[in-house]
Design a protein around this motif. Structure first.
Motif, short mmCIF file in Angstrom:
data_model
loop_
_atom_site.label_atom_id
_atom_site.label_comp_id
_atom_site.label_asym_id
_atom_site.label_seq_id
_atom_site.Cartn_x
_atom_site.Cartn_y
_atom_site.Cartn_z
N CYS A 439 0.83 -1.20 0.00
CA CYS A 439 0.00 0.00 0.00
C CYS A 439 0.87 1.26 0.00
CB CYS A 439 -0.93 -0.02 1.21
SG CYS A 439 -2.12 1.34 1.26
N LEU A 440 1.92 1.29 0.84
CA LEU A 440 2.81 2.44 0.86
C LEU A 440 3.53 2.61 -0.48
CD1 LEU A 440 4.34 2.02 4.44
CD2 LEU A 440 2.92 3.94 3.64
N CYS A 441 3.88 1.51 -1.12
CA CYS A 441 4.52 1.60 -2.45
C CYS A 441 3.59 2.25 -3.46
CB CYS A 441 4.93 0.21 -2.92
SG CYS A 441 6.33 -0.49 -2.00
N PHE A 455 7.31 11.22 1.76
CA PHE A 455 7.00 10.83 3.13
C PHE A 455 6.52 9.38 3.18
CE2 PHE A 455 5.85 15.55 3.54
CZ PHE A 455 7.17 15.87 3.76
N ALA A 456 5.81 8.93 2.10
CA ALA A 456 5.38 7.53 2.04
C ALA A 456 6.59 6.60 1.97
CB ALA A 456 4.47 7.32 0.84
N ILE A 457 7.63 7.03 1.23
CA ILE A 457 8.86 6.24 1.16
C ILE A 457 9.53 6.19 2.53
CG2 ILE A 457 11.14 6.10 0.12
CD1 ILE A 457 9.95 7.37 -2.39
N ASP A 458 9.51 7.31 3.23
CA ASP A 458 10.11 7.36 4.57
C ASP A 458 9.37 6.43 5.53
OD1 ASP A 458 11.92 8.69 6.59
OD2 ASP A 458 9.95 9.19 7.41
N MET A 459 8.02 6.43 5.46
CA MET A 459 7.25 5.53 6.32
C MET A 459 7.51 4.08 5.93
SD MET A 459 3.55 7.31 7.05
CE MET A 459 3.14 7.62 5.34
N LEU A 460 7.71 3.83 4.64
CA LEU A 460 7.97 2.47 4.18
C LEU A 460 9.25 1.92 4.80
CD1 LEU A 460 7.49 1.30 0.52
CD2 LEU A 460 9.47 0.57 1.81
N SER A 461 10.32 2.75 4.77
CA SER A 461 11.60 2.29 5.31
C SER A 461 11.51 2.09 6.82
CB SER A 461 12.69 3.30 4.97
OG SER A 461 12.41 4.56 5.55
N ARG A 462 10.81 2.97 7.51
CA ARG A 462 10.70 2.84 8.95
C ARG A 462 9.81 1.67 9.35
NH1 ARG A 462 13.20 7.05 11.21
NH2 ARG A 462 13.57 8.87 9.87
N CYS A 463 8.77 1.39 8.56
CA CYS A 463 7.94 0.20 8.83
C CYS A 463 8.77 -1.06 8.68
CB CYS A 463 6.73 0.17 7.88
SG CYS A 463 5.43 1.34 8.27
N THR A 464 9.62 -1.10 7.66
CA THR A 464 10.48 -2.26 7.45
C THR A 464 11.45 -2.44 8.62
OG1 THR A 464 10.32 -1.94 5.06
CG2 THR A 464 12.12 -3.33 5.88
N ALA A 465 12.05 -1.33 9.07
CA ALA A 465 12.97 -1.42 10.20
C ALA A 465 12.26 -1.89 11.46
CB ALA A 465 13.63 -0.07 10.42
N LEU A 466 11.07 -1.40 11.69
CA LEU A 466 10.32 -1.80 12.87
C LEU A 466 9.93 -3.26 12.81
CD1 LEU A 466 9.06 -0.88 15.52
CD2 LEU A 466 7.01 -0.22 14.25
N PHE A 467 9.53 -3.73 11.62
CA PHE A 467 9.16 -5.13 11.48
C PHE A 467 10.37 -6.04 11.68
CE2 PHE A 467 8.65 -8.92 8.80
CZ PHE A 467 7.50 -9.45 9.36
N MET A 468 11.51 -5.65 11.14
CA MET A 468 12.71 -6.46 11.31
C MET A 468 13.13 -6.50 12.78
SD MET A 468 13.33 -7.67 8.38
CE MET A 468 14.98 -8.34 8.69
N ALA A 469 12.99 -5.39 13.46
CA ALA A 469 13.35 -5.36 14.88
C ALA A 469 12.41 -6.24 15.70
CB ALA A 469 13.31 -3.93 15.39
N SER A 470 11.12 -6.23 15.36
CA SER A 470 10.16 -7.02 16.13
C SER A 470 10.28 -8.51 15.84
CB SER A 470 8.74 -6.57 15.80
OG SER A 470 8.43 -6.84 14.43
N SER A 471 10.88 -8.86 14.69
CA SER A 471 11.02 -10.27 14.34
C SER A 471 12.24 -10.92 14.99
CB SER A 471 11.12 -10.42 12.82
OG SER A 471 12.28 -9.78 12.32
N ARG A 472 13.14 -10.11 15.65
CA ARG A 472 14.31 -10.67 16.33
C ARG A 472 13.94 -10.90 17.79
NH1 ARG A 472 17.17 -6.76 13.13
NH2 ARG A 472 17.19 -5.29 14.89
N SER A 489 11.72 13.92 11.46
CA SER A 489 11.57 14.04 10.01
C SER A 489 10.20 13.62 9.53
CB SER A 489 12.63 13.17 9.30
OG SER A 489 12.46 11.81 9.68
N SER A 490 9.33 13.24 10.49
CA SER A 490 7.98 12.80 10.11
C SER A 490 7.23 13.95 9.48
CB SER A 490 7.24 12.29 11.34
OG SER A 490 5.91 11.99 11.01
N PRO A 491 6.36 13.67 8.54
CA PRO A 491 5.62 14.73 7.87
C PRO A 491 4.73 15.53 8.79
CG PRO A 491 4.78 12.57 7.26
CD PRO A 491 6.07 12.36 7.96
N ASP A 492 4.35 14.95 9.97
CA ASP A 492 3.47 15.73 10.81
C ASP A 492 4.22 16.80 11.59
OD1 ASP A 492 4.76 13.80 12.32
OD2 ASP A 492 3.25 13.90 13.92
N ARG A 493 5.57 16.79 11.57
CA ARG A 493 6.33 17.81 12.26
C ARG A 493 6.57 19.05 11.40
NH1 ARG A 493 5.89 16.32 17.45
NH2 ARG A 493 6.59 14.18 17.80
N GLY A 494 6.39 18.92 10.12
CA GLY A 494 6.66 20.04 9.23
C GLY A 494 5.46 20.93 9.09
#
Length: 511
Positions: A439-441, A455-472, A489-494
């Protein structure tokens, strides 16, 4: 031998022959003689056989008549049936003449007592035929009863109702309440009569227009009579649908949807929604059924809701979508069992409507309803995340900028607030992660979003990092505060990106 081994005298044998030739053989107890041809014995073997068979039949009939005369004083002998199947055989032999006699009496006579007895006989016959699953015979009786109500003639060529027709309407309601588990295909004419009855009630209350001309007076007279039918009895047919058997409720829902389509197609510009309202009601009443039965019910209702939502009438389409929202909120109150996917089936109509509707307002309402469902029931959603992300993926490719923006706002809320919950589900976490990434893609590839695609690309990378961290398993599970979309750097801060998906601005964007 009979003569000490010697031959009988010729004179004796000749006398026997002459007597037989003259009088023939006689059956014991019968004085009638066998038929002869002019005093001459019958020639062929077939003629003698027919004569003897006729003689035996005549004798048997005489004995039966004599037995009937002797037992007339005792009024015959009756035997008690020992098996219920005996009734079935009697019905198979007598149902047609009984129906013909009852129909003729109801049609020709105006006597209230006789018509009442005939209607009670028809209702009782329907109940018995239903118990024996004599479907064609049951359908014939129900069709005759519904025809006698005269409700199906309302419209062009209206006939004035009489008191016996009103009693027939009451009998139809009684059949629906007492024989519902065995009506099967007969639910269709029964529900059609109930739908037409509602139309007369609307005319009586002034909520529906009557026809013009001579028909107007007839319908006014009909509405005066129709007030005798208690609407609470009709409502109990639907409220007691939860008491129907698993097989009967499926038939009930199927034919109710068919009548609803008839109501819509009969007047597309201003359709009646009586059956649509009843569909929503019975869905509430039957949500507690076992999952297999509920799946059969929803497979029928889902197709009907999708068809109405994609129909030409925008008001009716919005009514259908809003009804699905109400049902989804009720359904998602219950937790979904592991390895079941009923939430996916329940939310599928929203995905279908967004993908196939050509009306912007309809798609916008579907996304808004989906937003309400997600924000209200996110903690109970499991397999339903798949259809949620699929619907948003379809919306990301829409040509209307408003649809894309509205769906993007919902996606940001999901990622910011519920992503840790989604990937934390052991049964559906991996599938939810993949669907979220896809969906983000889709939003990242949409050049109409401008900076929001970054910002969608930024959320995509952070979702991947969070998923990888939760899988360890050796790593500590991340807190909700570390969800993507909440960093500096989140879009809601700008300040220049108010619709970037942050929580502060998200509530303002949810309309």
């Amino acid at each position: 031998g009979i003569n000490d081994g010697a031959d009988l005298p010729a004179e004796y044998l000749g006398g026997i022959y002459d007597r037989i030739t003259a009088s023939g053989f006689k059956v014991d107890g019968n004085e009638e003689t066998a038929p002869t041809a002019g005093g001459v014995a019958l020639g062929s073997h077939q003629e003698r056989y027919r004569a003897e068979a006729q003689q035996l039949m005549t004798t048997a009939q005489g004995q039966l008549r004599k037995a009937a005369e002797t037992s007339a004083d005792t009024k015959g002998v009756f035997h008690r049936a020992s098996q219920v199947d005996h009734v079935r055989h009697m019905l198979e032999a007598t149902w047609a003449p009984m129906l013909a006699a009852l129909s003729r009496l109801m049609e020709e006579l105006a006597d209230a007592r006789v018509c009442g007895q005939c209607l009670q006989a028809v209702v009782s016959s329907i109940n018995v035929l239903s118990l024996f699953r004599m479907e064609s015979q049951r359908d014939a009786y129900v069709a005759s009863l519904t025809t006698f109500t005269r409700l199906e003639t309302i419209g062009g060529g209206v006939k004035e109702l009489r008191q016996k027709n009103v009693e027939a309407i009451k009998a139809v309601v009684q059949v629906a309440r007492t024989a519902g588990n065995h009506l099967g295909a007969s639910w269709f004419p029964v529900l059609r009569c109930i739908s037409l009855l509602d139309r007369l009630h609307l005319i009586a209350s002034g909520q529906a227009p009557a026809h013009s001309g001579d028909v107007l007076g007839v319908e006014e007279a009909n509405t005066a009579l129709i007030e005798q039918v208690d609407t609470s009895d009709v409502d109990r047919i639907f409220s007691n649908s939860s008491l129907l058997s698993d097989e009967a409720i499926v038939d009930f829902v199927r034919h109710l949807c068919s009548i609803s389509r008839e109501e819509i197609e009969s007047n597309p510009a201003a359709p009646r929604v009586f059956c649509m309202q009843k569909i929503v009601e019975i869905t509430y009443f039957n949500m507690s059924r076992i999952r297999i039965v509920w799946s059969k019910i929803w497979s029928i209702l889902r197709l009907h809701f999708e068809g109405v939502a994609l129909g030409p009438n925008p008001q009716l389409a919005m009514y259908a979508i809003d009804s699905m929202r109400q049902l989804a909120l009720k359904f998602l109150e219950k937790d979904e069992l592991t390895s079941f996917h009923f939430q996916r089936d329940f939310l599928k109509p929203f995905d279908h409507v967004i993908a196939h509707s050509r009306v912007t307002e309809t798609k916008e309402l579907a996304i808004r309803c989906l937003t309400v469902i997600v924000l209200s029931c996110a903690r109970n959603i499991r397999s339903g995340w798949k259809n949620t992300f699929q619907a948003l993926t379809v919306a990301a490719r829409d040509q209307n900028q408003g649809i894309v923006q509205l769906s993007y706002d919902l996606l940001c809320r999901i990622v910011n607030e519920f992503f840790p919950h989604i990937i934390g589900d052991r049964s559906f976490g991996s599938v939810g992660y993949v669907d979220c990434i896809n969906c983000l893609c889709a939003y990242a590839a949409n050049d109409k979003l401008g900076d929001k695609s970054i910002f969608a690309i930024d959320m995509l990378s952070r979702c991947t990092a969070l998923f990888m961290a939760s899988s360890r398993p050796s790593d500590t599970q991340p807190h909700h505060d570390s969800a993507p979309g909440r960093t500096e750097s989140s879009p809601d801060r700008g300040a220049h990106h108010p619709a970037g998906g942050g929580q502060e601005d998200g509530d303002g964007n949810m309309r």
